[in-house]
Design an enzyme around this catalytic site. Structure first.
Site, PDB file in Angstrom:
ATOM      1  N   SER A 164       1.916  12.669 -16.469  1.00 12.98           N
ATOM      2  CA  SER A 164       0.934  13.709 -15.802  1.00 12.98           C
ATOM      3  C   SER A 164      -0.256  12.429 -15.368  1.00 12.98           C
ATOM      4  O   SER A 164      -0.495  11.634 -15.766  1.00 12.98           O
ATOM      5  CB  SER A 164       0.119  14.315 -16.909  1.00 12.98           C
ATOM      6  OG  SER A 164      -1.020  15.156 -16.366  1.00 12.98           O
ATOM      7  N   GLU A 196       2.243  -0.898  -3.108  1.00 10.68           N
ATOM      8  CA  GLU A 196       3.360  -1.849  -3.171  1.00 10.68           C
ATOM      9  C   GLU A 196       4.263  -1.756  -4.379  1.00 10.68           C
ATOM     10  O   GLU A 196       5.520  -1.828  -4.423  1.00 10.68           O
ATOM     11  CB  GLU A 196       3.184  -3.437  -2.910  1.00 10.68           C
ATOM     12  CG  GLU A 196       4.273  -4.490  -2.682  1.00 10.68           C
ATOM     13  CD  GLU A 196       3.723  -5.807  -2.451  1.00 10.68           C
ATOM     14  OE1 GLU A 196       3.121  -5.721  -1.150  1.00 10.68           O
ATOM     15  OE2 GLU A 196       4.141  -6.388  -3.038  1.00 10.68           O
ATOM     16  N   ARG A 230      -1.852  -3.127  -3.112  1.00 10.06           N
ATOM     17  CA  ARG A 230      -0.725  -3.502  -4.185  1.00 10.06           C
ATOM     18  C   ARG A 230      -0.299  -2.247  -4.906  1.00 10.06           C
ATOM     19  O   ARG A 230       0.715  -2.474  -5.487  1.00 10.06           O
ATOM     20  CB  ARG A 230      -1.445  -4.475  -5.036  1.00 10.06           C
ATOM     21  CG  ARG A 230      -1.861  -6.209  -4.454  1.00 10.06           C
ATOM     22  CD  ARG A 230      -0.590  -6.404  -3.569  1.00 10.06           C
ATOM     23  NE  ARG A 230      -0.671  -7.911  -3.024  1.00 10.06           N
ATOM     24  CZ  ARG A 230      -1.382  -7.918  -1.795  1.00 10.06           C
ATOM     25  NH1 ARG A 230      -1.601  -6.970  -1.009  1.00 10.06           N
ATOM     26  NH2 ARG A 230      -1.475  -9.191  -1.226  1.00 10.06           N
TER      27      ARG A 230
END
Lengths: 149, 149, 149, 149, 149, 149, 149, 149, 149, 149
Positions: F116, F93, F90
């Site tokens: 960062s 995704e 996920r």
């Protein structure tokens, strides 16, 4: 429970110590050489009858027969997408160069569909030739037309 | 200077407008259907004689004939390592499942070496069968033994 | 000669300007919605009869009908091995998580072989559910047993 | 602490020595066969109750029950992006050929979103057919609409 | 029929000529900046109401509004598995370094399942800090437990 | 000299036998749960003080403390470019779908540079919700502007 | 709205017609040659002041200046994971051979963290040498210690 | 015969038990720290004299000295094309963002050719800086012009 | 400003219309055939003198001469890691099969280092042979020993 | 049954303890050094006569001789598509830069076909040169013309 990898090692050792070739083993069990090799290398599964014949020919035990009957997860030897071994690579090259032509010829003759690689046999023959003998490979697969529903 | 891609489009258009199949074109020029398709799709090169016959059959010009005679950079259609099209993928699957068995059978018979994919022919046939017709593919390549020097 | 890409664009434009859904078009031509969409997107081929019905529904010409009847090179939309689109990726995820369990259940029941993806249908349904409606996808493919020869 | 790999081997050995199929084990524990196989192969986690029933059926110890209850890192068996095994590959092929059509039909019906692969079940059935029995796979996942915020 | 790529170009041009930032556009249409940018870049779909507001703010036509409402094939911008752009790569790096720790913490709290990336929002904030301001990214997704069936 | 892999196994075994969760261990050592898990899984390094507290809580020896203090080679668990596990996927995704929108919003606010992933924290919280509890992930990284020199 | 690709072409043409080298342009605008080249090739963004100086030196218009100021999506030129060009490949080779040694030396000196590639400069010099002149590349990046929180 | 992997483990253990840093070992043997680390990690080969000094400093035997002198197969630690570890990845990122600019500057100065990565040194220094110390990496490689023949 | 791709097309067209082979062009300009072909295909750069001779032989303009003198980004034709064209693939196969043996023989003779591919020539010859003529390829590269510093 | 990996280790140990180079072993058995090394590294197969000579020179047993005679699966050492070792990589670089030029020169001379990598020899020589000795590699393969059938 013996896995396919151990089964393969056991068979290759027995085959070597008995100095048998795949075509000799195949003849003993009444099957084709390529199928026999494929099954013993762990890429196909045997019926109980074949598994018993095979282990009888090779003097191997029931654990090998059991392993021969398991449905394998096929193709795991091919660790990379493209095989490096030159003999194996040539099949990839044939696909690269002749694949589109073969596809067109098959589909013009049969319509949209494929040659099955399951309902399928493949045999290897030596063709004698004065300029150097040739390898003849005959593939034979059922044509499967695409369903339209 | 016509490139192989433009040549292929010209040939496919002419072939379609004349309603010709590869085996019909092949017969006209005296070559095999798979080779004819392969050459017209840009994966093989023609001799001058064949190029002229081909363009005569298809009513195409000298630029097409010239392009047919060029040595192609082969296999560029295969943009990914593994082809997605099911008909083409089956050849990859055959390599995955039966490759090692074929290799062993060939090398037990011929020794260490390969089946050539250059000094090579491949033909496609329909095999009639009451349970569904079958595709028969016959590959025939010279055995090349590895040199030891 | 219209290729599958141009055919797809022509169909999608006509479909949009007529405000038709795939299931409405499918009903008009007497086919299933997933197959209809698949064919119009260029991943399947139509018979002449279906092609004519489709172009009639969409007021499109013979060039589109011809393109619909061509055997496509399938799966070329999938430019990368793993699709990024979340809806499409879920099928890859299902294979990752449930693939081995499905394989085992199928092969314990049927023996060594595969579910055909050619002699195959797939349909989509809405299943109403008070906690949120569900997508039901029914795949139906002929079992093909591996040949032993 | 037993890991999922050792757990899987212990279960497969016990299953084999008791000659049990996944559907028989599933019936004993009141779950579906595909889920049962998936969990035993290490791709899903069990509740304590299910883990105890499973180890009771298979005469296995608490270490196996504990391992069954762990959340797995799923999909690690899939060492390459595209699986080589033909039965598993067919799911990839279905995605290649029918994925876009399914996506369109689902999203025309439900709007922008996906079929969940988590709030999801998948079952396998044999469908008898005089031309050869068929595999029917029913997937059922909650539709999840994309949030707009 | 305008596709997502053309839509995106039209929006970016209008946005630039009007000197608008995503957060300004977002405020006008009553949505969040990340969602607004995502939708205008073609990775999400708008409702009719949002599409009309967006095109009103940007003085764009109905073709843009229509394109905004289409369900996109998402993630196609990511041509390679791993993005090269440093800002985008950092998300991949976060997954590489912190992914396993996050997974464990989430699953210890919630059980076996996932954070949804569909029923999901993500927002970006500036956090002032004397040593250098910081980017705060808040992701919020519904927990979806795995079904056991 | 204990390596990170052995260290991780020792910690996971001790954690399990003491029935501790990461958030409990984190509280004992005065650190955040995700960082604690990340460090124990071998993806971060501890100070001497933290290493001693951690091994005290878990009753482990100096070899584990030493290993905790080593700088790891991070991200090696991610054997493939794209993770298969659904919870981990996920995040990939989210990058695929929302990455470009996040990048634009951050850079419109801060200028050309990055968030960062080193001067960075990430925390996980449960957000109660009557429609199903939600996972809230808060990332916080210093903005680093690109130098121009 | 000019994109980075068109901007790069405009700059390279102007640079060629004026017979300027990057170090000459850099001197005119008061920046370093590598940064100047990087920015003009579309991999960095300019301030308004630099953009105006650059377009003044090259007699280019405001559209180029605007494009120079955009935040680029960096690294897209690198179409494959590993660059083929020998000059560029050498940086990959340096990483392959010397990467682990550099990492160890940096982290023994500075602790767990990285050399920033954002708060970073890189310069190129010619070092005269009787056996053949040498390329000296000086990289200079802020050390960023990993947070522990 | 000790291989490079075992050699590396032996050296790292001795180094740790003696609490030596690479720069301390380097000083003892009169070589640079990065080279010393690279050689001990198995990515470079030592002369006999260096190998003896190294094993004397670390109290290791002749098998380690022999292994240090072997020509390694370099770069095998890099199992994936793109390294995941953030410190190592930054070199890849530098190549992605600054590679083309560096190439242009080098080739404008030296002509068509490359910076050698063989006739090459690389050193690491700490540069003190009130805003945070910096890592300075100096690469120095002979320029090799392409032959034209 | 003509790029290498347009330059290559211009040269190939002129070469074809003049019916010249690479070895004939090479002789005219006093260079070797492989180098001449490589330069004209855009993988090497010419001096001004060579560029003028080449364009004189081919009746091409100054834009082609300019493009011939540019330093190319080399190897971009190789879109996939492994070339599919059989003639090109054989070099990859030679590396696969004979690479390790060649490396060992070179390094036993010369010590740790490489054969340069920059200070390098490669020539092709026909070797007559009654069993079929042979291709002789002679590569000649300076040995570069690894620096130890 | 000894496999190629164990055979290789046995040979390398014996070679080292006898302080033999490949060219010395090669001379003893009357073969070329590169072939000898290739065979001993497991990438070629020996005849019985050669295998006996080799094991006699190295004082090794029949199991090694048997393993030397097996047909290897070649190229498996190349775990990634592109080798990282600089000496081996140079062959890949030569293919990248000079491949197309070589292909054109060979095919203009010989017609459409390839240089065999099977009916093939490769030898390595030192060429003395006051500016630094050079590696000369001579490849010699039969030209194989493509069949047209």
């Amino acid at each position: 429970m013996m896995d396919k990898q151990a089964m393969k090692q056991a068979i290759l050792s027995a085959k070597k110590s008995k100095s048998l070739r795949w075509d000799q083993i195949a003849q003993e069990i009444g099957m084709a050489p390529v199928w026999t090799a494929t099954c013993c290398l762990g890429e196909a599964s045997a019926t109980q009858e074949i598994a018993q014949k095979l282990t009888a020919v090779l003097d191997l035990g029931d654990d090998v027969a059991d392993a021969l009957m398991e449905c394998p997860t096929k193709g795991e030897w091919l660790a990379r997408s493209i095989p490096n071994d030159p003999m194996l690579y040539r099949f990839y090259e044939i696909l690269s160069v002749f694949g589109p032509g073969i596809k067109d010829c098959v589909q013009e003759e049969f319509g949209d569909g494929i040659m099955s690689a399951i309902d399928f046999t493949v045999d290897v023959e030596r063709e004698e030739n004065p300029k150097g003998d040739r390898v003849k490979i005959v593939m034979n697969g059922k044509f499967l037309p695409y369903m339209r529903w």
